[in-house]
Design a protein around this motif. Sequence first.
Motif, mmCIF file in Angstrom:
data_model
loop_
_atom_site.group_PDB
_atom_site.id
_atom_site.type_symbol
_atom_site.label_atom_id
_atom_site.label_comp_id
_atom_site.label_asym_id
_atom_site.label_seq_id
_atom_site.Cartn_x
_atom_site.Cartn_y
_atom_site.Cartn_z
ATOM 1 N N ASP A 1 10.671 -91.820 -10.497
ATOM 2 C CA ASP A 1 11.304 -91.462 -11.774
ATOM 3 C C ASP A 1 10.351 -90.641 -12.634
ATOM 4 N N LEU A 2 9.085 -91.069 -12.703
ATOM 5 C CA LEU A 2 8.118 -90.381 -13.549
ATOM 6 C C LEU A 2 7.762 -89.006 -12.996
ATOM 7 N N VAL A 3 7.773 -88.859 -11.673
ATOM 8 C CA VAL A 3 7.559 -87.536 -11.081
ATOM 9 C C VAL A 3 8.667 -86.588 -11.522
ATOM 10 N N GLU A 4 9.920 -87.052 -11.451
ATOM 11 C CA GLU A 4 11.046 -86.204 -11.816
ATOM 12 C C GLU A 4 11.044 -85.852 -13.303
ATOM 13 N N LYS A 5 10.453 -86.721 -14.110
ATOM 14 C CA LYS A 5 10.372 -86.467 -15.553
ATOM 15 C C LYS A 5 9.100 -85.732 -15.961
ATOM 16 N N GLY A 6 8.241 -85.464 -14.981
ATOM 17 C CA GLY A 6 7.015 -84.747 -15.278
ATOM 18 C C GLY A 6 5.917 -85.597 -15.864
ATOM 19 N N ARG A 7 6.054 -86.921 -15.833
ATOM 20 C CA ARG A 7 5.027 -87.792 -16.406
ATOM 21 C C ARG A 7 3.811 -87.911 -15.487
ATOM 22 N N ILE A 8 4.036 -87.858 -14.177
ATOM 23 C CA ILE A 8 2.925 -87.840 -13.224
ATOM 24 C C ILE A 8 3.190 -86.703 -12.237
ATOM 25 N N PRO A 9 2.119 -86.101 -11.677
ATOM 26 C CA PRO A 9 2.300 -84.925 -10.814
ATOM 27 C C PRO A 9 2.940 -85.283 -9.475
ATOM 28 N N ASP A 10 3.689 -84.340 -8.943
ATOM 29 C CA ASP A 10 4.320 -84.526 -7.634
ATOM 30 C C ASP A 10 3.283 -84.371 -6.537
ATOM 31 N N PRO B 1 3.169 -84.736 -1.779
ATOM 32 C CA PRO B 1 3.971 -85.068 -0.595
ATOM 33 C C PRO B 1 4.302 -86.553 -0.528
ATOM 34 N N VAL B 2 3.312 -87.410 -0.820
ATOM 35 C CA VAL B 2 3.522 -88.848 -1.005
ATOM 36 C C VAL B 2 2.710 -89.265 -2.232
ATOM 37 N N VAL B 3 3.387 -89.661 -3.284
ATOM 38 C CA VAL B 3 2.700 -90.086 -4.506
ATOM 39 C C VAL B 3 2.130 -91.488 -4.286
ATOM 40 N N ASP B 4 0.827 -91.644 -4.484
ATOM 41 C CA ASP B 4 0.174 -92.942 -4.309
ATOM 42 C C ASP B 4 0.103 -93.646 -5.661
ATOM 43 N N CYS B 5 0.834 -94.748 -5.793
ATOM 44 C CA CYS B 5 0.885 -95.455 -7.076
ATOM 45 C C CYS B 5 -0.486 -95.955 -7.517
ATOM 46 N N ASP B 6 -1.380 -96.231 -6.562
ATOM 47 C CA ASP B 6 -2.717 -96.707 -6.923
ATOM 48 C C ASP B 6 -3.470 -95.687 -7.769
ATOM 49 N N GLU B 7 -3.096 -94.410 -7.651
ATOM 50 C CA GLU B 7 -3.773 -93.363 -8.410
ATOM 51 C C GLU B 7 -3.149 -93.153 -9.790
ATOM 52 N N HIS B 8 -2.066 -93.863 -10.080
ATOM 53 C CA HIS B 8 -1.354 -93.625 -11.345
ATOM 54 C C HIS B 8 -0.964 -94.936 -12.029
ATOM 55 N N LEU B 9 -1.777 -95.973 -11.843
ATOM 56 C CA LEU B 9 -1.405 -97.283 -12.377
ATOM 57 C C LEU B 9 -1.285 -97.262 -13.895
ATOM 58 N N LEU B 10 -2.167 -96.531 -14.596
ATOM 59 C CA LEU B 10 -2.092 -96.483 -16.052
ATOM 60 C C LEU B 10 -0.796 -95.820 -16.504
ATOM 61 N N SER B 11 -0.467 -94.692 -15.887
ATOM 62 C CA SER B 11 0.777 -94.007 -16.250
ATOM 63 C C SER B 11 1.990 -94.879 -15.961
ATOM 64 N N LEU B 12 1.967 -95.572 -14.833
ATOM 65 C CA LEU B 12 3.091 -96.435 -14.471
ATOM 66 C C LEU B 12 3.233 -97.592 -15.456
ATOM 67 N N ALA B 13 2.103 -98.079 -15.956
ATOM 68 C CA ALA B 13 2.157 -99.178 -16.915
ATOM 69 C C ALA B 13 2.608 -98.714 -18.291
ATOM 70 N N LEU B 14 2.243 -97.478 -18.658
ATOM 71 C CA LEU B 14 2.508 -97.015 -20.018
ATOM 72 C C LEU B 14 3.853 -96.302 -20.165
ATOM 73 N N PHE B 15 4.209 -95.485 -19.179
ATOM 74 C CA PHE B 15 5.418 -94.669 -19.314
ATOM 75 C C PHE B 15 6.646 -95.423 -18.808
#
Length: 371
Positions: A252-261, A263-277
């Motif tokens: 969802d956040l990739v499609e909204k531009g909150r985290i970069p796209d 080939p396979v988005v690794d959630c471990d690299e975006h835990l802060l964004s996932l928690a905040l957005f």
Amino acid sequence: MTAAHVDERHAVLRREVVGALRREEGVDGLPQALLDPLVETIRTAVTGCLQVMEHPDDYDPDEWAALFRARRGALPEGLHRERAARAYRVGARVAWEIAVVHARRLGVPADRVARGAEVVFAYLGAMADSGPPPVSRALARVRLVGLLLQDPPPGRPQLAEVAGEAEWPLPGTVRVVALRHRPGRDPRLFADLGPDVLLDLDGPEPCVIAPAGRLDPDAVANALPGWRAALGPATPVGTIRSALEVATRALDLVEKGRIPDAPVVDCDEHLLSLALFTDDFLIDTLADRQLAPLEPLRNYQRVRLLATLDQWFATRGRVVDMAEHLGVHQQTIRYRVNRLTELFGDQLADPRKRFDLELAVRAKVRHERAS
């Protein structure tokens, strides 16, 4: 309701079943006397799957087994019996595929879809001449994915039993990949990921599940070119549902531009964004409030200062690095930073206010990049 929906479309469903059977090797060309009861049995299985999805607590395995045994008793003796039995086994897969299509169209939750598979297992058990039901590995894997995604999942003994049928040793820790169609790509193109990987592209929540340490993100990207993918955190088997929800939020956040796209988005690299957005309204409100000092400026000024502010946070104010990233002279950076200091004042000086501002800038910049 689900069952009523199928009953109203009896004729349409019959055409679906006949069309699917005609594409199956060894089934096309069955005598009409065999085809008609087979089609009706498959239609009954589809209806039963959807009834169980709608009212899982009302499922009675004995009643369904008795119904399908009666249908099996109607098979002809002699030369056509073996061919008919094979056709009925093929019919189990046809019934499940059609049921899943209807379930997805009606928005049936994943855990209830898994319960619908019990009807297909009753069907297979009744079609067996003796011994345990002839469960195919593919169907057992579909059932296993559904059980793993239940909240809460069944106990480990039941999972281990189904995992044995699926020829998938039940691990202690797994990784799950949430999948979503990429616009303009063909979702039907996929490659085998090997026996360690459970792949479900037809269920209501397409995903990949594999033991932690045995899932190669690059292999997933290459095998599924028609799908956007997000790899959830490693998790025990009992909390796969939570990891899938995190991975789905990443998509969802990739499609909204909150985290970069990727080939396979690794959630471990975006835990802060996932928690905040997690709430668009709150994030937009925060961005509007924190970035209000830019509002009176002309559009090109807002764009330049916002990009400069983003790099100020990213480089921790290192002028040389900011100039290199933005492709401008260092003196231009110093001028812009001075202007930002005039506009934002203690929002840049106070650590707590600076955190809120950085979050707002990150959300705004990534949203505009996506747009």
